[in-house]
Every structure is written in C-alpha cells, then in structure tokens.
Scaffold this motif. Structure first.
Motif, PDB file in Angstrom:
ATOM      1  N   TYR A 183       0.845  -1.202   0.000  1.00 47.82           N
ATOM      2  CA  TYR A 183       0.000   0.000   0.000  1.00 47.82           C
ATOM      3  C   TYR A 183       0.883   1.256   0.000  1.00 47.82           C
ATOM      4  CZ  TYR A 183      -4.850  -1.523   0.432  1.00 47.82           C
ATOM      5  OH  TYR A 183      -6.104  -2.008   0.175  1.00 47.82           O
ATOM      6  N   GLY A 184       1.894   1.244   0.856  1.00 43.84           N
ATOM      7  CA  GLY A 184       2.777   2.401   0.930  1.00 43.84           C
ATOM      8  C   GLY A 184       3.481   2.662  -0.386  1.00 43.84           C
ATOM      9  N   GLU A 185       3.929   1.622  -1.072  1.00 44.81           N
ATOM     10  CA  GLU A 185       4.625   1.786  -2.344  1.00 44.81           C
ATOM     11  C   GLU A 185       3.716   2.408  -3.393  1.00 44.81           C
ATOM     12  OE1 GLU A 185       5.938  -2.088  -3.307  1.00 44.81           O
ATOM     13  OE2 GLU A 185       7.431  -2.177  -1.694  1.00 44.81           O
ATOM     14  N   ILE A 186       2.486   1.900  -3.487  1.00 45.97           N
ATOM     15  CA  ILE A 186       1.558   2.414  -4.497  1.00 45.97           C
ATOM     16  C   ILE A 186       1.183   3.858  -4.188  1.00 45.97           C
ATOM     17  CG2 ILE A 186      -0.760   2.147  -5.447  1.00 45.97           C
ATOM     18  CD1 ILE A 186      -0.441  -0.869  -5.047  1.00 45.97           C
ATOM     19  N   LEU A 187       0.915   4.162  -2.927  1.00 46.98           N
ATOM     20  CA  LEU A 187       0.548   5.536  -2.563  1.00 46.98           C
ATOM     21  C   LEU A 187       1.715   6.490  -2.783  1.00 46.98           C
ATOM     22  CD1 LEU A 187      -1.509   4.812   0.667  1.00 46.98           C
ATOM     23  CD2 LEU A 187      -2.398   5.617  -1.533  1.00 46.98           C
ATOM     24  N   LYS A 188       2.933   6.010  -2.534  1.00 45.23           N
ATOM     25  CA  LYS A 188       4.103   6.843  -2.773  1.00 45.23           C
ATOM     26  C   LYS A 188       4.225   7.184  -4.250  1.00 45.23           C
ATOM     27  CE  LYS A 188       9.135   6.969  -2.132  1.00 45.23           C
ATOM     28  NZ  LYS A 188      10.319   6.212  -1.645  1.00 45.23           N
ATOM     29  N   GLU A 189       3.965   6.202  -5.111  1.00 44.96           N
ATOM     30  CA  GLU A 189       4.032   6.450  -6.555  1.00 44.96           C
ATOM     31  C   GLU A 189       2.929   7.416  -6.980  1.00 44.96           C
ATOM     32  OE1 GLU A 189       5.070   6.507 -10.473  1.00 44.96           O
ATOM     33  OE2 GLU A 189       6.210   5.794  -8.748  1.00 44.96           O
ATOM     34  N   MET A 190       1.731   7.265  -6.428  1.00 40.75           N
ATOM     35  CA  MET A 190       0.643   8.188  -6.746  1.00 40.75           C
ATOM     36  C   MET A 190       0.996   9.606  -6.306  1.00 40.75           C
ATOM     37  SD  MET A 190      -2.719   5.959  -5.703  1.00 40.75           S
ATOM     38  CE  MET A 190      -3.385   4.682  -6.774  1.00 40.75           C
ATOM     39  N   ARG A 191       1.597   9.699  -5.145  1.00 37.85           N
ATOM     40  CA  ARG A 191       2.004  11.010  -4.634  1.00 37.85           C
ATOM     41  C   ARG A 191       3.064  11.639  -5.527  1.00 37.85           C
ATOM     42  NH1 ARG A 191       5.783  13.405  -1.554  1.00 37.85           N
ATOM     43  NH2 ARG A 191       5.144  14.846   0.098  1.00 37.85           N
ATOM     44  N   PHE A 192       4.007  10.811  -5.980  1.00 39.15           N
ATOM     45  CA  PHE A 192       5.047  11.314  -6.865  1.00 39.15           C
ATOM     46  C   PHE A 192       4.440  11.842  -8.162  1.00 39.15           C
ATOM     47  CE2 PHE A 192       7.901  10.429 -10.465  1.00 39.15           C
ATOM     48  CZ  PHE A 192       8.946  11.275 -10.149  1.00 39.15           C
ATOM     49  N   GLN A 193       3.481  11.106  -8.717  1.00 39.96           N
ATOM     50  CA  GLN A 193       2.845  11.543  -9.956  1.00 39.96           C
ATOM     51  C   GLN A 193       2.065  12.842  -9.748  1.00 39.96           C
ATOM     52  OE1 GLN A 193       3.348  10.271 -12.889  1.00 39.96           O
ATOM     53  NE2 GLN A 193       4.564   8.534 -12.152  1.00 39.96           N
ATOM     54  N   LEU A 194       1.483  13.008  -8.552  1.00 47.37           N
ATOM     55  CA  LEU A 194       0.711  14.219  -8.277  1.00 47.37           C
ATOM     56  C   LEU A 194       1.597  15.444  -8.152  1.00 47.37           C
ATOM     57  CD1 LEU A 194      -2.016  15.551  -7.501  1.00 47.37           C
ATOM     58  CD2 LEU A 194      -1.528  14.942  -5.130  1.00 47.37           C
ATOM     59  N   PHE A 195       2.745  15.291  -7.480  1.00 50.90           N
ATOM     60  CA  PHE A 195       3.591  16.442  -7.194  1.00 50.90           C
ATOM     61  C   PHE A 195       4.763  16.599  -8.159  1.00 50.90           C
ATOM     62  CE2 PHE A 195       2.226  15.715  -2.564  1.00 50.90           C
ATOM     63  CZ  PHE A 195       1.093  16.487  -2.774  1.00 50.90           C
ATOM     64  N   ARG A 196       4.937  15.666  -9.092  1.00 52.10           N
ATOM     65  CA  ARG A 196       6.086  15.732  -9.989  1.00 52.10           C
ATOM     66  C   ARG A 196       6.036  17.005 -10.802  1.00 52.10           C
ATOM     67  NH1 ARG A 196       6.697  11.139 -14.428  1.00 52.10           N
ATOM     68  NH2 ARG A 196       4.717  12.098 -15.040  1.00 52.10           N
ATOM     69  N   PRO A 197       7.109  17.805 -10.814  1.00 47.94           N
ATOM     70  CA  PRO A 197       7.109  19.036 -11.606  1.00 47.94           C
ATOM     71  C   PRO A 197       7.048  18.721 -13.089  1.00 47.94           C
ATOM     72  CG  PRO A 197       9.295  18.607 -10.750  1.00 47.94           C
ATOM     73  CD  PRO A 197       8.386  17.612 -10.106  1.00 47.94           C
ATOM     74  N   GLN A 198       6.219  19.452 -13.803  1.00 47.96           N
ATOM     75  CA  GLN A 198       6.074  19.260 -15.241  1.00 47.96           C
ATOM     76  C   GLN A 198       6.830  20.365 -15.981  1.00 47.96           C
ATOM     77  OE1 GLN A 198       4.446  16.631 -16.506  1.00 47.96           O
ATOM     78  NE2 GLN A 198       4.054  15.923 -14.416  1.00 47.96           N
ATOM     79  N   ARG A 199       7.772  19.945 -16.821  1.00 46.70           N
ATOM     80  CA  ARG A 199       8.512  20.934 -17.627  1.00 46.70           C
ATOM     81  C   ARG A 199       7.696  21.273 -18.868  1.00 46.70           C
ATOM     82  NH1 ARG A 199      13.669  21.760 -16.130  1.00 46.70           N
ATOM     83  NH2 ARG A 199      14.631  20.250 -14.739  1.00 46.70           N
ATOM     84  N   SER A 200       7.726  22.537 -19.230  1.00 47.58           N
ATOM     85  CA  SER A 200       6.997  22.968 -20.414  1.00 47.58           C
ATOM     86  C   SER A 200       7.915  22.937 -21.615  1.00 47.58           C
ATOM     87  CB  SER A 200       6.454  24.389 -20.215  1.00 47.58           C
ATOM     88  OG  SER A 200       7.525  25.277 -19.987  1.00 47.58           O
ATOM     89  N   GLY A 201       7.316  22.858 -22.780  1.00 50.49           N
ATOM     90  CA  GLY A 201       8.105  22.905 -24.009  1.00 50.49           C
ATOM     91  C   GLY A 201       8.681  21.565 -24.343  1.00 50.49           C
ATOM     92  N   ASN A 202       9.399  21.501 -25.504  1.00 55.74           N
ATOM     93  CA  ASN A 202      10.050  20.279 -25.916  1.00 55.74           C
ATOM     94  C   ASN A 202      11.396  20.620 -26.511  1.00 55.74           C
ATOM     95  OD1 ASN A 202       9.695  20.993 -28.725  1.00 55.74           O
ATOM     96  ND2 ASN A 202       7.533  20.426 -28.477  1.00 55.74           N
ATOM     97  N   GLY A 203      12.120  19.587 -26.874  1.00 54.26           N
ATOM     98  CA  GLY A 203      13.468  19.799 -27.368  1.00 54.26           C
ATOM     99  C   GLY A 203      13.514  20.684 -28.568  1.00 54.26           C
ATOM    100  N   GLY A 204      12.573  20.482 -29.518  1.00 59.11           N
ATOM    101  CA  GLY A 204      12.616  21.264 -30.735  1.00 59.11           C
ATOM    102  C   GLY A 204      12.356  22.723 -30.493  1.00 59.11           C
ATOM    103  N   ALA A 205      11.496  23.019 -29.522  1.00 61.51           N
ATOM    104  CA  ALA A 205      11.133  24.403 -29.271  1.00 61.51           C
ATOM    105  C   ALA A 205      12.270  25.192 -28.669  1.00 61.51           C
ATOM    106  CB  ALA A 205       9.916  24.456 -28.352  1.00 61.51           C
ATOM    107  N   ARG A 206      13.252  24.468 -28.072  1.00 66.23           N
ATOM    108  CA  ARG A 206      14.307  25.180 -27.374  1.00 66.23           C
ATOM    109  C   ARG A 206      15.545  25.330 -28.225  1.00 66.23           C
ATOM    110  NH1 ARG A 206      14.226  23.884 -21.095  1.00 66.23           N
ATOM    111  NH2 ARG A 206      15.621  25.656 -21.244  1.00 66.23           N
ATOM    112  N   GLY A 207      15.415  25.075 -29.498  1.00 62.26           N
ATOM    113  CA  GLY A 207      16.528  25.383 -30.398  1.00 62.26           C
ATOM    114  C   GLY A 207      17.256  24.159 -30.864  1.00 62.26           C
TER     115      GLY A 207
END
Length: 661
Positions: A413-437
């Motif tokens: 239970y702890g492992e699954i909840l930890k993964e769910m928590r990680f997915q919830l709080f994981r920082p999302q980077r904007s843009g993609n490789g092509g957009a950055r030059g």
C-alpha cells in the motif's frame, strides 16, 4: 462445535469417496479401475476435457494433476457445496447414517428454540405470500409489475405482502402459535405501555431473509405508503436474527460463488433481485445498515475478493469510504475488496433495465482496488499548493494504512501511494526539445565538451536537447559518495527508531540512487512510529528481506558511524542533519547543472555562470569536509573547489558561453 475423537475417522470409513465424488463427475471408463478404487474423471474444479482428476478410494484422497486440487471427502463437499467444515460433516453424516454428536444441553435448547422460531417465520411467510395473491395485494402487485418483477421472480425470492391491521397474529393464532412466540420470532411486537401485541409488518411488500443454511431468520419490508416513517424496515433483532451478521440472499450467492462467480455486494433487496435475474447470482446485500465487520468476514468466507457495487452519488461514495476504514485492519494476503462505482443517479436495477446486463458487467469489470478509492478519498477536490497541505495529505495517507496488520500488505500500500504522490507532485517541464533550439521536434543533438587542459575533446551523447543531464558528466566517485551517505542515513534510522518522524519532510524528498535503498527507506517510513529497534528491524525485514538489510548494514562507512555502533538519539540526530544537508546540497548543485546544460544547448544565457557558481558554492559549503578525503580536486576559474568531473563540466559550460575564457 467440537467433535469427539474418532468421529471423523468413523465417518470416512463408512463413506466411499468414489460415491461422494461420483455425484459431481463423469468417470472415464478407459482409465478407471473400480475394482481397485482407482478412478479418473475430468476435474470438477476447472474446465478440462481430459481426465486428470484422480480418486484413490482406498486411501480416501483425491488429486488433480491439472489444477492441483486435493483433499478428502470432507474437503470435496466443502469445495463443491461452498459450505463450512461442520456443515460438510453434517451432510456426510446424514449420507452415512451417522447421528451427529450430542451437544451441550443448553446449546441444544437454544438450537431447538431457534428451530421453533424459524417455523414461526415459515408460517408467517406462507401467510404473506398468500396475501400478495389476493385482492388486498393488488397495489403491491402493481408496484412489482412497474418495477419489472415477473411472477416467477416473485416465486423464486418468495416475495409477499403484509396487510394493515393484525391479520398475521390472527392467522398464527389459528395455527396454534402464540403471540409471545410471534414476538420472539420478530413478526409481532408489543408496545412498552402494555397494550396488545400487533403485527410488526403492516402495508409492506415483504422479502424473506434466510441464513446460509436456508433458515428463515427474519423479513425485510418495503412500505407502500410514500409517507411512511421508514421506506425499508427489517425485523427486530431477536435470538434468531442479528442483522449485523446476516446478508440478504446468502445461501444462493454462496452456491454461485462455489461455481466460480465473483461475489457482488449491492445495497438493497431490489438490487440483489435485479442482479440475480440478470445472471449475477452471487449477489448479496447488507440489511439496511452500513456493512459490519461480521458481514465482511462472512463475505470473505464466500469469496476472497468481493466487489462492492455502490451508487455513484455522494452517499454511495461515503459508504465505500466507510467500508475501506472497516476493512483495513482485516486485510490478509488473498483477502481484499474491489469497488464498482455505478453511474451517478443509477443503481444496479436501473442500469440493467436501461442498458442491459452487459452494461452492468462492464461496471463490475472496471472495479478498482481499495488503494485507488483510498487515494480518491484523500485527494479529490483538494488543492496541495503549500507544504502544509502536502504534509496534511501525507499524514492522512499514513493514518489510513496504519491499521493494516499484515506487514507485506502495508508495504505494498505504501509503495503504491508513494508512486501516486510522486505523480501528483512531480514538476512538469513545459516545451520540448525542438522548441528550445536545434534539432526540431526533440531531435538529437551532439554536444562536444573539451577535455582537461585542452587535451582534445570527447562526445558526451546524442540525445534530445531536453534530455542532456549533468548526470552524464558526473563521475562514479560522486555516485558512490551519494550511495555511502544514503546507506549511513538508512542505517542510523534503523538503529535509532523514532527519528524518522523528526526528519519526515527531508526523508520523503530523498530520491535514493538505487531501488534497494528506496525500498528500505519506504519500509522505514511505513513503520516510522515504531520505537522498538528490534521490532522496527523485523518489520523492515518482512518488507524488503534480510539480505537487502544486511547489504546496507555491512557498508564500511555504516559500520564506523557512531550512532550505528552505539545508538544515541542526540548523536543520531546530529548525524542525520549533517548527512541529509550534504545530500541535499550535492543534488541541488546537480539540478542546477542539469538545467544549465539544457539551457546551454538551447540558447546562451548571461545568468548561467552566476547560477552555476551559486550552486557550486552551496555544494562546497556543505561538503568541504569531503575535500580532505579526495585526491582529484582542482580550482576552477572562479576559485571554487571542484572535483575533476565537475571541473570539466564547468569548463565546458564556460567555454561555450565565452570561447575566449
């Protein structure tokens, strides 16, 4: 009940296992030898065409070479009839002509009393069913017709009607049944003010409630008057009826589970009937109250993973959440629950009538495990935009799974909840490789980094622009240093239980270098409130194994750590503070370097060198004690002490920004 010594041996001696099994199988005449008691048949426990099920009549045992089912006559009856041990013994004893052992006189008296009360209920049931067919039951029949309940369905579920007045008491009196016995059975009641007894069910459609053995233990009544105080009413709790330990449709559902159907738990009588008529015969319902612990245990005896089917409205979800809290302390390996949430505003009866049994099957197939609904309860409609709110979520999740007694289940239970928590709080980077030059659409680019002292150059990697990380140019020494510090932190926590709670935010944000370290950290946090070192160690071993723990504890740096050699709260606290601070600073430096490399490949940034210098300074302040132990240190252009790998990366960045430097 307890059985006297020798009773079961005598029972097995009198019975032929071939006769017991022969009621359920078709013997293979080519492989079987009846004279030797060597019999073969297709297995009754799994679908097959070949005869892999073997009965040794002389030894009294059976075995399937396909599904590995095995046992004796009692086991066979238990499995095929889905009954308890004592019930299987009673069935076989009747077949063998053996009387069951005498019970305790007082217990026998209670049994006789229950039998008498069940007979009263049977008499009441006959009366109710007759009333439904007569003129007084016309309105009830019309209601059932409107709900789509066919006459044969009414007969199957013994639906009846209780008229107004005291007609039942008069009918029972004509059969020689006293009002006192009717009151004890629960079909009549007596006011506290001393007035005459009266019929308990009046102007209601009546649903008989039977236990797993088929005894009629009570009734449930659905009011015909829309203004009635209670729409549904169960009989009062008496010697025969304990509604917290009973389930509607228990017996038929148990038999269906024995044939391989999944147990479905719905909310009421009409849902059970609709589901059963649609082919979901392994369906039960609690009796007008929230599911109790005894009902859960009864369900698990029928099926290892019942599906709780609840309405998708707020009340249905609240009921599901209550079941989760009830079930948590009772979970065992192979004993859990799943939850099927119906479309909002529809119950099983509605769904089957409007969209058919296939739609209901889709809902059941989509049933989610308890952990999913638990996460939904703690996160739905909530915002976690501050450390305090995130900490509140962490506490709620820990509190929710704390009652789980099985260490392995709690760990998962702890492992699954930890993964769910990680997915919830994981920082999302904007843009993609092509957009950055360069290399549009994230196409790979090759980055060339000069070697030390201008000695040629080497290729770092061909990766998408956004994918180049400082980890590609960080030496193995740095990784080893991190592993060493993580091992020390984990060992100190193991040897000094209780400290994990003090460092909870830092530990939860610690992304370990290896899966094994991560599993150990998770195990420690799962049992963070344990204060006994031996108990903590055993709990951790139960989750990750002895070998994994031994590998960490045998690390040379771990063995010389003072709070490991001689556990002491103050020393351990100082050690953890230092090691966690150094880990954070080192990884903060690398995070800045990651972004620096990414920005460098995308575009020049005049603030880049300043950011890197600030990160390096923080890193060096935290880890200056390491400098004395390392041999390959040099001084960068800004005067900061860096390791060789870090120096090379830093020179590469500076030369890219300012080629003359």
């Amino acid at each position: 009940m307890s059985l006297p010594p020798g009773f079961l041996d005598e029972l097995r001696t009198r019975l032929s296992l071939t006769d017991v099994v022969g009621r359920k199988v078709m013997w293979d005449a080519r492989k079987s030898n009846a004279g030797k008691g060597d019999m073969w048949a297709p297995c009754p426990f799994h679908a097959e065409k070949s005869a892999s099920f073997h009965v040794d009549d002389k030894q009294g045992f059976y075995y399937c070479f396909g599904c590995h089912a095995k046992g004796d006559a009692i086991t066979f009856v238990r499995e095929t009839e889905n009954v308890s041990f004592i019930e299987a013994v009673e069935i076989l004893a009747r077949e063998a002509g053996m009387p069951m052992p005498e019970r305790d006189p007082r217990a026998q008296e209670q049994t006789d009393k229950r039998s008498a009360l069940a007979e009263v209920n049977e008499a009441a049931n006959r009366f109710f069913r007759l009333q439904l067919q007569q003129s007084g039951g016309a309105e009830a029949r019309a209601y059932l017709d409107k709900r789509g309940m066919k006459p044969e369905t009414r007969d199957r579920f013994e639906i009846g009607f209780a008229p107004n007045g005291n007609a039942l008491l008069r009918a029972l009196k004509d059969q020689g049944i006293s009002a006192e016995l009717a009151i004890e059975a629960g079909v009549a009641a007596k006011p506290d003010d001393g007035r005459e007894p009266y019929d308990f069910f009046r102007d209601r459609i009546v649903f008989p409630i039977r236990d797993g053995r088929g005894r009629l233990i009570s009734f449930g009544g659905r009011a015909m008057d829309p203004n009635a105080r209670a729409k549904y009413l169960n009989g009062p709790e008496r010697l025969l009826f304990d509604k917290g330990a009973a389930l509607y449709n228990n017996g038929p559902a148990r038999a269906a589970c024995g044939k391989g159907q999944t147990l479905v738990v719905s909310e009421g009588y009409m849902d059970v009937i609709a589901l059963s008529e649609a082919g979901f015969e392994a369906t039960v319902a609690p009796l007008g109250t929230a599911i109790t612990e005894r009902q859960l245990q009864l369900m698990w005896r029928m099926s290892p993973e019942p599906v709780i089917a609840l309405d998708g409205d707020t009340a249905g979800l609240r009921a599901a959440y209550r079941v989760i809290d009830l079930a948590m302390p009772l979970l065992q390996a192979g004993q859990s629950l799943r939850f099927a949430i119906l479309p909002e505003g529809q119950d099983p009866d509605d769904l089957i009538k409007t969209k058919g049994a296939g739609a209901m099957q889709e809902v059941l197939d989509a049933a989610v495990p308890m952990v999913t609904l638990l996460w939904r309860r703690e996160t739905e409609g909530k915002v976690f935009d501050s450390p305090e709110r995130r900490a509140t979520l962490d506490k709620a999740l820990r509190d929710a799974i704390r009652p789980i007694t099985d260490a392995s289940i709690k760990g998962h239970y702890g492992e699954i909840l930890k993964e769910m928590r990680f997915q919830l709080f994981r920082p999302q980077r904007s843009g993609n490789g092509g957009a950055r030059g360069g290399g549009g659409n994230g196409a790979p680019r090759r980055a060339w980094v000069p070697g030390s002292g201008g000695q040629g150059r080497y290729q770092v990697a061909a990766v998408p622009t956004a994918g180049l990380k400082a980890s590609m140019i960080v030496s193995g020494d740095d990784n080893n240093a991190d592993l060493m510090r993580e091992a020390v932190v984990l060992a100190v926590l193991i040897c000094n239980p209780g400290l994990a709670l003090q460092f909870l935010p830092q530990l939860e944000g610690l992304h370990t270098r290896t899966e094994e370290h991560g599993a150990l950290l998770h195990a420690i946090l799962t049992h963070a409130e344990e204060t006994d070192a031996a108990a903590l160690r055993q709990n951790v071993i139960a989750m990750i194994g002895q070998e994994a723990l031994d590998r960490v504890m045998s690390h040379p740096h771990v063995q010389i750590a003072p709070p490991v050699r001689r556990p002491d709260a103050d020393t351990a606290q100082m050690c953890l503070t230092e090691e966690l601070t150094k880990l954070k600073a080192r990884r903060g430096y690398r995070a800045e370097l990651d972004e620096g490399v990414e920005a460098l490949l995308a575009a020049d940034d005049e603030k880049l060198t300043w950011r890197l210098r600030q990160a390096a300074e923080a890193r060096n302040r935290a880890t200056k004690a390491e400098a004395e132990d390392r041999t390959e240190f040099d001084v960068a252009d800004n005067g900061l002490a860096l390791s060789r790998s870090e120096r090379e990366a830093f020179h590469a960045l500076l030369s890219k920004i300012n080629p003359q430097k």
